[in-house]
Write an enzyme that holds these catalytic residues in place. Structure first.
Site, mmCIF file in Angstrom:
data_model
loop_
_atom_site.group_PDB
_atom_site.id
_atom_site.type_symbol
_atom_site.label_atom_id
_atom_site.label_comp_id
_atom_site.label_asym_id
_atom_site.label_seq_id
_atom_site.Cartn_x
_atom_site.Cartn_y
_atom_site.Cartn_z
ATOM 1 N N LYS A 62 -9.339 28.586 8.806
ATOM 2 C CA LYS A 62 -10.371 29.108 9.718
ATOM 3 C C LYS A 62 -9.914 28.958 11.175
ATOM 4 O O LYS A 62 -10.135 29.850 12.003
ATOM 5 C CB LYS A 62 -11.699 28.370 9.510
ATOM 6 C CG LYS A 62 -12.389 28.741 8.216
ATOM 7 C CD LYS A 62 -13.255 29.968 8.426
ATOM 8 C CE LYS A 62 -13.572 30.792 7.202
ATOM 9 N NZ LYS A 62 -14.048 30.138 6.039
ATOM 10 N N LYS B 17 -15.325 38.089 0.219
ATOM 11 C CA LYS B 17 -16.072 38.988 1.087
ATOM 12 C C LYS B 17 -15.326 39.298 2.376
ATOM 13 O O LYS B 17 -15.398 40.385 2.916
ATOM 14 C CB LYS B 17 -17.404 38.327 1.419
ATOM 15 C CG LYS B 17 -18.477 39.326 1.716
ATOM 16 C CD LYS B 17 -19.735 38.652 2.142
ATOM 17 C CE LYS B 17 -20.352 39.340 3.329
ATOM 18 N NZ LYS B 17 -20.450 40.776 3.219
ATOM 19 N N LYS C 256 -7.203 36.385 -3.508
ATOM 20 C CA LYS C 256 -8.443 36.307 -4.284
ATOM 21 C C LYS C 256 -9.487 37.308 -3.814
ATOM 22 O O LYS C 256 -9.452 37.769 -2.671
ATOM 23 C CB LYS C 256 -9.013 34.891 -4.188
ATOM 24 C CG LYS C 256 -9.526 34.521 -2.824
ATOM 25 C CD LYS C 256 -10.377 33.263 -2.862
ATOM 26 C CE LYS C 256 -10.914 33.002 -1.466
ATOM 27 N NZ LYS C 256 -11.910 31.981 -1.369
#
Ligand code: TYM
Length: 330
Positions: A111, A197, A194
């Site tokens: 992040k 969203k 993977k």
């Protein structure tokens, strides 16, 4: 009876990764365990949703829980922020969570790299909030996808540290769990990692996607130029086979594996079959989502019941933890 806890962030509709990594296990586990499943809305604040988005997303995920077969009588279904006890345990755990270990966490590093403009303290301490969620009910098992493995390891570290620090055997060491199997990672359609969203438009298939959208997304999935003699499948094609294994009958998988080996596979045929198998699986869930999402009275009764039950367990833990730490009444 074992205690099971898990949560999902309300950041939009749930996709097949959430379903096969988490929800399907929730549905199975609710039959014979003490289950607590929640919507991790505190966690979702790290990305600063608007109030309207936040509420809409919580409604959606709750409807998707119920449409997938979670039963509010069998499992305790609640919204994380209805449990202020979680925030208190998070504060207490943070006193023994060290900067170094938090900064080494893979999801934090990721992040910090991808959103350098918003590296907030909530992101850094995400693992201690997650640990609070889990140990507040003294969980034994946590059904999650493979991407949450490290967070579970940190949860065990925090639980053990608390026990050691106060010389108690209070918190069990919770284990990540997938019903009878290894943890799963459902791949996306973009040929890389993977399903998620935030991995870009078209990469994820949502439980609430209508059939025509599912067909379009699957038909656009990345493949390659075709099988090359003596070479392994490309990542993109491997991903499609992984999805096929999850969604389709064994004979379908065998058929396309065979075609691949012979070099005569047509990826278009595989995709058509995959899309129809996904639609067959998700269509009944989608119908239920649409029916439940508009039923305010039902959603209100579910969250009230869940909050009452979850608070009973959480407030007991907080009372005992306060005592262990040394907060005592005069
Ligand atoms: P979240 O909201 O990102 O994802 C929810 C669940 O879905 C699983 N998942 C996947 N599994 C397999 N393949 C995929 N492609 C895939 N994508 C998502 C995740 O592993 C997860 O189980 N930190 C958590 C939420 C959370 C939580 C908790 C979980 C907060 N507190 C306490 C368990 C216990 C998260 O962000 O998951």
């Amino acid at each position: 009876m074992q205690t099971v806890v898990s949560g999902i962030r309300p950041t939009g509709n749930l996709h097949l990764g959430n379903y096969f990594g988490a929800i399907r296990n929730f549905v199975r586990m609710q039959e014979s365990n003490h289950c607590y499943f929640f919507i991790a809305d505190y966690h979702s604040l790290t990305t600063h949703p608007t109030p309207a988005d936040l509420h809409g997303n919580i409604r959606m995920v709750l409807s998707e829980f119920l449409a997938s077969g979670l039963d509010p009588e069998k499992a305790t279904l609640y919204v994380q922020s209805d449990l202020p006890e979680v925030a208190e345990l998070y504060l207490l755990l943070n006193m023994n969570a060290y900067l170094g270990e938090l900064m080494r966490c893979t999801s934090f590093k990721e992040k910090a790299r991808t959103q350098p403009e918003n590296v907030n303290a909530g992101l850094l301490t995400y693992p201690s909030l997650m640990a609070a969620d889990i140990i507040i009910h003294k969980a034994h098992f946590v059904p999650v996808g493979k991407d949450q493995e490290q967070h579970l390891e940190m949860t065990r570290t925090f639980a053990k540290r608390f026990n050691r620090m106060y010389g108690v055997e209070y918190f069990p060491e919770p284990q990540a769990y997938n019903f009878g199997d290894a943890l799963v990672k459902i791949p996306g359609l973009d040929g890389t990692g993977k399903m998620g969203k935030s991995e870009g438009e078209g990469n994820a298939i949502f439980l609430a996607d209508p059939p025509e959208v599912i067909r379009k997304k699957v038909m656009r999935a990345v493949t390659d130029a075709g099988p090359q003699a003596g070479q392994e499948k490309s990542q993109a094609v491997e991903n499609l086979f992984t999805l096929l294994k999850v969604m389709s009958k064994q004979e379908t998988v065998d058929f396309f594996e065979d075609q691949y080996l012979k070099g005569s596979i047509r990826y278009g045929d595989l995709k058509k079959q995959l899309a129809e198998d996904i639609i067959a699986y998700t269509a009944p869930i989608r119908e239920k989502i649409l029916a439940i999402a508009g039923d305010d009275a039902y959603l209100a009764s579910v969250t009230r019941l869940g909050a009452d039950r979850a608070r009973e367990s959480a407030s007991r833990t907080i009372r005992e933890v306060r005592e262990i730490i040394g907060f005592k009444a005069f």
